[in-house]
Scaffold this motif. Structure first.
Motif, PDB file in Angstrom:
ATOM      1  N   LYS A   1      20.184  38.446  -3.812  1.00 21.08           N
ATOM      2  CA  LYS A   1      20.016  38.902  -5.192  1.00 21.08           C
ATOM      3  C   LYS A   1      18.903  38.116  -5.891  1.00 21.08           C
ATOM      4  O   LYS A   1      18.267  38.608  -6.805  1.00 21.08           O
ATOM      5  CB  LYS A   1      21.323  38.727  -5.961  1.00 21.08           C
TER       6      LYS A   1
ATOM      7  N   CYS B   1      12.785  34.055  -9.963  1.00 21.25           N
ATOM      8  CA  CYS B   1      12.125  34.148 -11.272  1.00 21.25           C
ATOM      9  C   CYS B   1      12.106  32.814 -11.996  1.00 21.25           C
ATOM     10  O   CYS B   1      11.420  32.658 -12.990  1.00 21.25           O
ATOM     11  CB  CYS B   1      12.790  35.199 -12.139  1.00 21.25           C
TER      12      CYS B   1
ATOM     13  N   CYS C   1      20.428  34.154 -15.346  1.00 25.81           N
ATOM     14  CA  CYS C   1      20.019  34.932 -14.170  1.00 25.81           C
ATOM     15  C   CYS C   1      19.981  36.428 -14.461  1.00 25.81           C
ATOM     16  O   CYS C   1      20.985  37.018 -14.851  1.00 25.81           O
ATOM     17  CB  CYS C   1      20.969  34.660 -13.014  1.00 25.81           C
ATOM     18  N   PRO C   2      18.823  37.062 -14.267  1.00 25.94           N
ATOM     19  CA  PRO C   2      18.729  38.497 -14.561  1.00 25.94           C
ATOM     20  C   PRO C   2      19.339  39.378 -13.467  1.00 25.94           C
ATOM     21  O   PRO C   2      19.480  40.574 -13.661  1.00 25.94           O
ATOM     22  CB  PRO C   2      17.219  38.734 -14.669  1.00 25.94           C
ATOM     23  N   THR C   3      19.671  38.804 -12.315  1.00 27.27           N
ATOM     24  CA  THR C   3      20.212  39.632 -11.236  1.00 27.27           C
ATOM     25  C   THR C   3      21.616  39.185 -10.823  1.00 27.27           C
ATOM     26  O   THR C   3      22.129  39.654  -9.816  1.00 27.27           O
ATOM     27  CB  THR C   3      19.300  39.565  -9.991  1.00 27.27           C
TER      28      THR C   3
ATOM     29  N   ARG D   1      12.555  47.849  -6.333  1.00 30.11           N
ATOM     30  CA  ARG D   1      12.879  47.288  -7.647  1.00 30.11           C
ATOM     31  C   ARG D   1      13.536  45.926  -7.528  1.00 30.11           C
ATOM     32  O   ARG D   1      14.473  45.752  -6.745  1.00 30.11           O
ATOM     33  CB  ARG D   1      13.825  48.220  -8.412  1.00 30.11           C
ATOM     34  N   SER D   2      13.080  45.000  -8.334  1.00 30.48           N
ATOM     35  CA  SER D   2      13.631  43.646  -8.263  1.00 30.48           C
ATOM     36  C   SER D   2      14.873  43.487  -9.118  1.00 30.48           C
ATOM     37  O   SER D   2      15.821  42.827  -8.744  1.00 30.48           O
ATOM     38  CB  SER D   2      12.593  42.646  -8.750  1.00 30.48           C
ATOM     39  N   VAL D   3      14.807  44.076 -10.311  1.00 30.31           N
ATOM     40  CA  VAL D   3      15.886  43.844 -11.270  1.00 30.31           C
ATOM     41  C   VAL D   3      16.753  45.102 -11.332  1.00 30.31           C
ATOM     42  O   VAL D   3      16.294  46.152 -11.763  1.00 30.31           O
ATOM     43  CB  VAL D   3      15.310  43.512 -12.668  1.00 30.31           C
TER      44      VAL D   3
ATOM     45  N   MET E   1      21.792  46.405 -15.217  1.00 27.99           N
ATOM     46  CA  MET E   1      22.860  45.421 -15.430  1.00 27.99           C
ATOM     47  C   MET E   1      24.113  46.065 -15.983  1.00 27.99           C
ATOM     48  O   MET E   1      24.068  47.030 -16.733  1.00 27.99           O
ATOM     49  CB  MET E   1      22.363  44.363 -16.414  1.00 27.99           C
TER      50      MET E   1
ATOM     51  N   ASP F   1      10.254  44.175 -16.337  1.00 29.38           N
ATOM     52  CA  ASP F   1      10.563  43.326 -15.187  1.00 29.38           C
ATOM     53  C   ASP F   1       9.981  41.927 -15.380  1.00 29.38           C
ATOM     54  O   ASP F   1       9.454  41.313 -14.456  1.00 29.38           O
ATOM     55  CB  ASP F   1      10.082  43.967 -13.881  1.00 29.38           C
TER      56      ASP F   1
ATOM     57  N   PRO G   1      11.204  39.049 -15.397  1.00 28.02           N
ATOM     58  CA  PRO G   1      11.545  37.954 -14.481  1.00 28.02           C
ATOM     59  C   PRO G   1      10.602  37.812 -13.293  1.00 28.02           C
ATOM     60  O   PRO G   1      10.424  36.721 -12.784  1.00 28.02           O
ATOM     61  CB  PRO G   1      12.952  38.324 -13.998  1.00 28.02           C
TER      62      PRO G   1
END
Lengths: 173, 824
Positions: A57, A61, A113-115, A163-165, A168, B121, B123
């Protein structure tokens, strides 16, 4: 005061002991053979989570490092390729280190943490013989995988994990 | 000074120069108006609508022309709708409201619109942390969007615009800053918009992609993370970086830079330079930096760095202590006292060069500058006057560029000359071939290689061009070494100096001679007393040589041969080179990123650079090594710190008299105001807090008698049949030590090719792209032929530092190499 009064008192007291021995549940835990479960929001040693498919995950960043009041986290990022994929999207953490001697287990890293990659887990058994060992690297922090083909890095189909994020959701616990 | 107007911004009365936009005037007054597309260095376009404000103007009575009064105050009429602060110029009595309910609402709405298709995005975005869109969303955004997020555009993440710059189309907010920078500032329209409406995107319209040496600047002014550099891709988060002021060491422009550093696991836990950013100096590089300066810093790192002193033992170089190494070198130099030669290059700082010169002088040796270009003693006499700023040259001024391709040699000077041309300056380009500056030149002179002197002498005859130069208010001459060696440039520089003297263009600001040197501090070397020699082989033969910051063996087989027949060689450098391999003693020096010092730019500006990263291994600064060596030779020199050496230098060299490190670190407020917390206004360029430098006063300005030696004409080279005149020219990205190590510049360096006129090539039956064998003066080389119709016939143009050793024009034998298939 009668002669038997102390004996009566003693019997009363021992009676209470007998009562609790027979009636109340045992609270003493024979640690370390036995361990008590921790609360859902317990803040123990960090774990770097994976998605169900095994991809990490963490996207490197560095927001956890920025949020960390003790400056305990060090992150360095690199670029993913479909040939050698660690995490979805373009970026992954090539270096992820937490100095457990510095960490104050405040959980700010989780919040930042964004993920939802870094989570304070339930492991509270940390011991080291020297300061260097207190630095936990990425391979020590990563969640173990259940099967071999979930290991990272791995080759994936091109153009799928772009896609990274992820989107949520509200935390459930 | 232009006319000032008085206006009211948010109830505060301010004065601003007429012609300024409201956004700039507000900035000047300390009021921040959010902007995306507006940039103080670009023409306003009003594309992003972020700077919406309420603007009111006084009402005038049509009959009398007098302002209408209301309760003793002039009546202010506001426009019914919001106006853009970036496209409206200030006017007398204007009232601007930037924080009113209506203005805030407009700004909030614009952010909401811009975010409808932004991927958020942050981050993983390289801009995250210094991103105008991030900052202004925090400040002016509504926090919630009324738009449907499912309708966001999803595009392929990263598209390379060129090999140096990546584009993320999702992040782009179509402000066109990059396109406008390339069009207006750089004059190279290589970017453009494609498609329309919501599908608008940036594309590169050049082949190869983003073909400009100024491409890195677009990433600085990009208000989002749409344009990022390959070099810094995922390199670090901006808030983790430390910043230290430095000076670019690539060319004589002396661009002010900031080195961003960070501790890195990939580099073994060392602190390394992560990126080079421009630092504002309006008199040198404004807020720009060329790609060579931005990306070619990697030579200061890597395995090839020298870390320990070495002494040759049994034919092999073995590690030694500093004491041992300096002692060995000192013994040999003392034993060969009469033959002691110091060969140093302009890569070194003034402090290093000064110590080297002092050592050479005291020990009775010769100090030679490793350069193919002469004339530095003339720039000391008639160099540009103190106060020179190419940014102030314009209408009525003239700039002559001769024997130099500024685009390839000193890109930021090219940019500044181009901008002077835009402002109306007469730009005269004299070169034996077409250069990129021709497009902006008022007059172009095309002479044959070898006719440089004649070209300058022709200015004495009456012609349109000579009139434009002679009668110009101010005139500057840039001269280079295209097609010339030490002798040729010596002749050319005196001719140029004479021309300036005769036309009265000396001794004041914006007047004088500028040498387009090969290295950053060649001017400094001249000031300190180093001189190049025409016959370097002879000068080195049978001597005891102390080579500092130069690689003669790698550059030229003739020099390699000469250095085989020497008594002793000590080499001091930062990297392993072909020269360190033949050395008897090797001293590891610190790179400019690891130490402090000063450089003197071509415009004779003394500028300080600072230590940004720790030193590699046991390396020491050059001046300190020289001092240690000198001590062993019985000469006492200062080597404790750069500032101490500079103090002595400033007291010994007349031109630098009374300069101190403090004076060099002085700053004054510069316009536009960039590099503060408001990255959205000027981009991510750094503000200058560590010194603007001091420009030296040339003798002509100080009132000294300027004597310029008479120009001797050299006999022209006459190639015979089957021979060509081989001439050197300069290339920006070459195989030099300072460029080659940046891997991603490989494509820009390209293969070694030589240029010939098609007719010449035909004579030798060489087709374009064919390999030819060149032999001259002990050099054998092969290279691909490229056609250049703009050069004369009978000439082959060879780029310097591309694997073929050429320092001056020579006669070359040419042979077409049979195609591989045919030979068999």
């Amino acid at each position: 005061m009668g002669v038997f009064d102390p004996i009566i008192e003693l019997t009363k007291g021992l009676g209470e002991t007998l009562r609790s021995f027979l009636m109340e549940p045992t609270v003493t835990v024979s640690y370390p053979e036995e361990k008590r479960p921790v609360r859902p929001r317990f803040r123990g040693r960090h774990v770097l989570k994976r998605y169900d498919n095994g991809l990490e995950k963490c996207i490197g960043c560095s927001l956890c490092a920025a949020a960390c009041p003790a400056d305990a986290i060090f992150v360095e990022a690199s670029e993913n390729t479909d040939e050698k994929r660690f995490s979805p999207g373009e970026r992954y953490a090539s270096t992820y280190e937490i100095n457990m001697l510095r960490c104050i287990y405040c959980g700010f890293c989780e919040d930042a943490c964004p993920t939802e990659a870094i989570v304070l887990g339930d492991n509270y058994e940390l011991s080291f013989l020297n300061r260097r060992d207190a630095i936990y690297s990425k391979d020590m922090l990563l969640e173990p995988v259940s099967s071999e083909n979930m290991l990272t890095p791995r080759k994936v189909e091109a153009g799928v994990f772009t896609r990274s994020v992820p989107e949520m959701q509200n935390p459930t616990d | 000074m232009s006319k000032q107007v008085t206006l009211t911004i948010n109830g505060k009365q301010v004065t601003a120069p007429e012609g300024l936009t409201v956004a700039d005037a507000a900035k000047l007054a300390g009021v921040d108006i959010p902007v995306f597309c507006h940039h103080p260095k670009l023409e306003p376009v009003g594309m992003c609508r972020m700077c919406l404000v309420e603007i009111g103007r006084p009402v005038f009575d049509r009959a009398t022309g007098q302002p209408v009064m209301e309760n003793g105050q002039p009546k202010i009429q506001f426009m019914p709708k919001l106006e853009t602060a970036c496209t409206n110029r200030v006017s007398e009595g204007m009232v601007v409201l930037t924080q009113s309910e209506k203005a805030n609402d407009g700004q909030r709405g614009t952010v909401e619109f811009l975010l409808t298709s932004h991927p958020l995005d942050c981050p993983i975005c390289d801009k995250g942390g210094e991103c105008p869109l991030q900052n202004l969303t925090m400040e002016h955004g509504s926090g919630k969007s009324r738009f449907n997020y499912d309708e966001k555009q999803h595009l392929e993440k990263m598209v390379p615009l060129g090999e140096l710059i990546y584009l993320d189309r999702e992040r782009c907010i179509q402000c066109a800053r990059c396109i406008r920078f390339q069009d207006e500032v750089a004059g190279e329209a290589v970017l453009g918009f494609d498609e329309r409406g919501r599908h608008t995107q940036i594309i590169s319209i050049s082949e190869p992609g983003f073909d400009s040496v100024f491409s890195g600047n677009t990433t600085d002014i990009c208000p989002v993370g749409a344009l990022t550099t390959v070099d810094f891709r995922f390199g670090a988060r901006p808030w983790e970086l430390k910043a230290e002021a430095s000076i670019c060491s690539q060319c004589p422009v002396g661009c002010n830079t900031t080195l961003n550093t960070r501790r890195e696991a990939k580099a073994g836990g060392e602190i390394v330079v992560k990126r080079v950013m421009p630092r504002q100096n309006e008199e040198v590089n404004e807020i720009w930096l060329c790609d060579k300066g931005r990306f070619a810093y990697h030579y200061t790192e890597g395995k090839e760095r020298l870390t320990k002193p070495m002494v040759r033992k049994d034919e092999k170089l073995a590690r030694a202590s500093w004491d041992n190494a300096t002692k060995t070198a000192a013994e040999n130099f003392v034993a060969n006292k009469k033959d002691f030669v110091v060969l140093a290059s302009g890569r070194l700082s003034n402090e290093d060069l000064f110590n080297l010169k002092s050592l050479a002088d005291t020990a009775g040796g010769e100090a030679i500058l490793y350069s193919d270009m002469d004339g530095g003693e003339l720039t000391q006499l008639v160099g540009v006057g103190a106060g020179t700023n190419l940014g102030t040259m314009g209408k009525g001024d003239a700039i002559l560029v001769i024997a130099s391709d500024l685009y390839e040699e000193a890109p930021i000077w090219w940019l500044r000359v181009k901008q002077a041309a835009d402002r109306g300056a007469t730009v005269i380009v004299a070169n034996p071939r077409a250069t990129k500056l021709d497009r902006f030149a008022t007059y172009t002179i095309r002479y044959s290689y070898g006719d440089e002197l004649k070209t300058i002498n022709d200015f004495e005859k009456k012609s349109k061009i000579s009139d434009a130069f002679t009668k110009a208010k101010n005139a500057v001459i840039f001269y280079g070494n295209e097609g010339l060696g030490v002798t040729g440039t010596s002749v050319l520089s005196s001719a140029c100096a004479n021309l300036l003297k005769e036309t009265g263009h000396t001794g004041s600001a914006n007047n004088g001679l500028i040498g387009v040197w090969q290295r950053a501090n060649d001017q400094g070397a001249f000031e300190i007393g180093f001189r190049p020699v025409a016959d370097l082989e002879k000068a080195l033969k049978n001597k005891a040589v102390y080579i500092v910051g130069a690689d003669p063996v790698g550059d030229d087989p003739n020099l390699a041969k000469a250095l085989k027949n020497v008594k002793f060689v000590a080499v001091q450098d930062i990297r392993e080179t072909a020269t360190t391999e033949i050395a008897d003693v090797v001293f590891p020096a610190q790179a400019f990123t690891e130490r402090d010092g000063t450089l003197i730019s071509g415009e004779r500006r003394v500028q300080r650079f600072y230590a940004a990263v720790p030193a590699v291994g046991d390396s020491k600064p050059d001046y300190a090594i020289t001092a240690m060596l000198a001590k062993q030779m019985g000469v006492i020199l200062q080597g404790t710190s750069a500032s101490v050496v500079f103090d002595i230098l400033a007291n010994s060299v007349e031109a630098l008299n009374e300069l101190t490190y403090d004076a060099l670190a002085q700053v004054k407020e510069q316009w536009p105001l960039v590099g503060r917390n408001d990255v959205y206004y000027g981009g991510t360029t750094y503000d200058n807090t560590k010194g603007l430098g001091v420009q030296l006063i040339p003798l002509a300005q100080a009132g000294g008698a300027v004597k310029i030696s008479k120009v001797r004409k050299e006999a022209a080279l006459r190639p015979k049949d089957k021979e060509l005149l081989a001439v050197p020219s300069n290339k920006l990205y070459d195989l030099g030590v300072t460029v080659q190590t940046a891997e991603f510049l490989e494509q820009r360096i390209g293969e070694t090719s030589v240029a010939m006129h098609p007719t010449t090539a035909k004579k030798f039956e060489a087709a374009e792209g064919q390999v030819v064998k060149l032999s001259f003066d002990g050099v054998q080389a092969e290279a691909v032929v490229k056609f250049d119709e703009t050069i004369g016939t009978g000439v082959v143009r060879i780029p310097r530092s591309m694997g073929i050793a050429i320092r001056e024009p020579v006669v070359a034998k040419v042979q077409v190499k049979a195609a591989a298939g045919k030979a068999k």
